[in-house]
Design a protein around this motif. Structure first.
Motif, PDB file in Angstrom:
ATOM      1  N   ASP A   1       5.732  47.659  24.768  1.00  0.00           N
ATOM      2  CA  ASP A   1       4.729  48.349  23.955  1.00  0.00           C
ATOM      3  C   ASP A   1       5.197  48.480  22.509  1.00  0.00           C
ATOM      4  N   ARG A   2       6.509  48.742  22.335  1.00  0.00           N
ATOM      5  CA  ARG A   2       7.053  48.833  20.977  1.00  0.00           C
ATOM      6  C   ARG A   2       6.903  47.490  20.270  1.00  0.00           C
ATOM      7  N   GLU A   3       7.174  46.419  20.994  1.00  0.00           N
ATOM      8  CA  GLU A   3       7.056  45.077  20.422  1.00  0.00           C
ATOM      9  C   GLU A   3       5.627  44.806  19.967  1.00  0.00           C
ATOM     10  N   LYS A   4       4.648  45.151  20.795  1.00  0.00           N
ATOM     11  CA  LYS A   4       3.244  44.962  20.431  1.00  0.00           C
ATOM     12  C   LYS A   4       2.888  45.786  19.201  1.00  0.00           C
ATOM     13  N   ARG A   5       3.422  46.994  19.155  1.00  0.00           N
ATOM     14  CA  ARG A   5       3.172  47.881  18.022  1.00  0.00           C
ATOM     15  C   ARG A   5       3.770  47.296  16.742  1.00  0.00           C
TER      16      ARG A   5
ATOM     17  N   ALA B   1       8.953  47.414  10.684  1.00  0.00           N
ATOM     18  CA  ALA B   1       8.574  46.783  11.950  1.00  0.00           C
ATOM     19  C   ALA B   1       9.136  45.363  12.020  1.00  0.00           C
ATOM     20  N   ALA B   2       9.116  44.651  10.903  1.00  0.00           N
ATOM     21  CA  ALA B   2       9.676  43.294  10.866  1.00  0.00           C
ATOM     22  C   ALA B   2      11.172  43.349  11.145  1.00  0.00           C
TER      23      ALA B   2
ATOM     24  N   SER C   1      15.616  42.224  14.667  1.00  0.00           N
ATOM     25  CA  SER C   1      16.827  42.750  15.307  1.00  0.00           C
ATOM     26  C   SER C   1      16.795  42.558  16.817  1.00  0.00           C
ATOM     27  N   LYS C   2      15.625  42.714  17.389  1.00  0.00           N
ATOM     28  CA  LYS C   2      15.501  42.584  18.839  1.00  0.00           C
ATOM     29  C   LYS C   2      15.827  41.161  19.314  1.00  0.00           C
ATOM     30  N   TYR C   3      15.412  40.158  18.563  1.00  0.00           N
ATOM     31  CA  TYR C   3      15.545  38.774  19.019  1.00  0.00           C
ATOM     32  C   TYR C   3      16.616  37.966  18.292  1.00  0.00           C
ATOM     33  N   TYR C   4      17.276  38.539  17.311  1.00  0.00           N
ATOM     34  CA  TYR C   4      18.183  37.760  16.462  1.00  0.00           C
ATOM     35  C   TYR C   4      19.297  37.072  17.257  1.00  0.00           C
TER      36      TYR C   4
END
Length: 136
Positions: A2-6, A19-20, A25-28
């Motif tokens: 949900d955070r990712e969609k947001r 948000a960017a 950071s999540k996928y780096y």
């Protein structure tokens, strides 16, 4: 999720920098690891990872979550960016430069020493042959 969609929604609507940053950071690490496995070059993988995220953020408005998950979409971008690199002039030039660097180039002194060595080997062989023939 949900955070990712947001985050994606915030980037698409407000061009949210925070948000960017969260999304990158999540996928780096994951995308860097993917790039490294494809190239086996640390510096190149860092450059490609940066280019992948720049492309992703520039084209995030085209992302449609109904077609694929963000992770899948990001990997598709990464794959395309890596293929583009291997098709590039930069890659071909690097390959040519590496091939040339693999050759050992001798200077003139080395060649002189090599010829002298061959002459010495011929002289020693001739002496040994003479000794063998006189011993018989």
């Amino acid at each position: 999720m949900d955070r990712e969609k947001r985050w994606i929604k915030q980037i698409q609507t407000n061009a949210s920098e925070s948000a960017a940053n969260e999304l990158v950071s999540k996928y780096y690490k994951e995308i860097y690891a993917f790039s490294y496995k494809q190239t086996l070059d640390k510096d190149l993988s860092l450059d490609l990872t940066q280019e992948i995220f720049i492309s992703a953020l520039q084209s995030i408005h085209t992302y449609d979550r109904k077609k694929a998950s963000f992770r899948t979409w990001l990997y598709r971008l990464a794959s395309n960016k890596i293929v583009d690199y291997y098709r590039s002039k930069s890659y071909r030039y690097t390959q040519m430069a590496r091939q040339i660097d693999d050759y050992e180039i001798m200077d003139e002194e080395d060649m002189v020493i090599s010829f002298e060595y061959k002459e010495d080997v011929k002289k020693v062989t001739a002496i040994v042959n003479e000794l063998e023939s006189s011993a018989q």
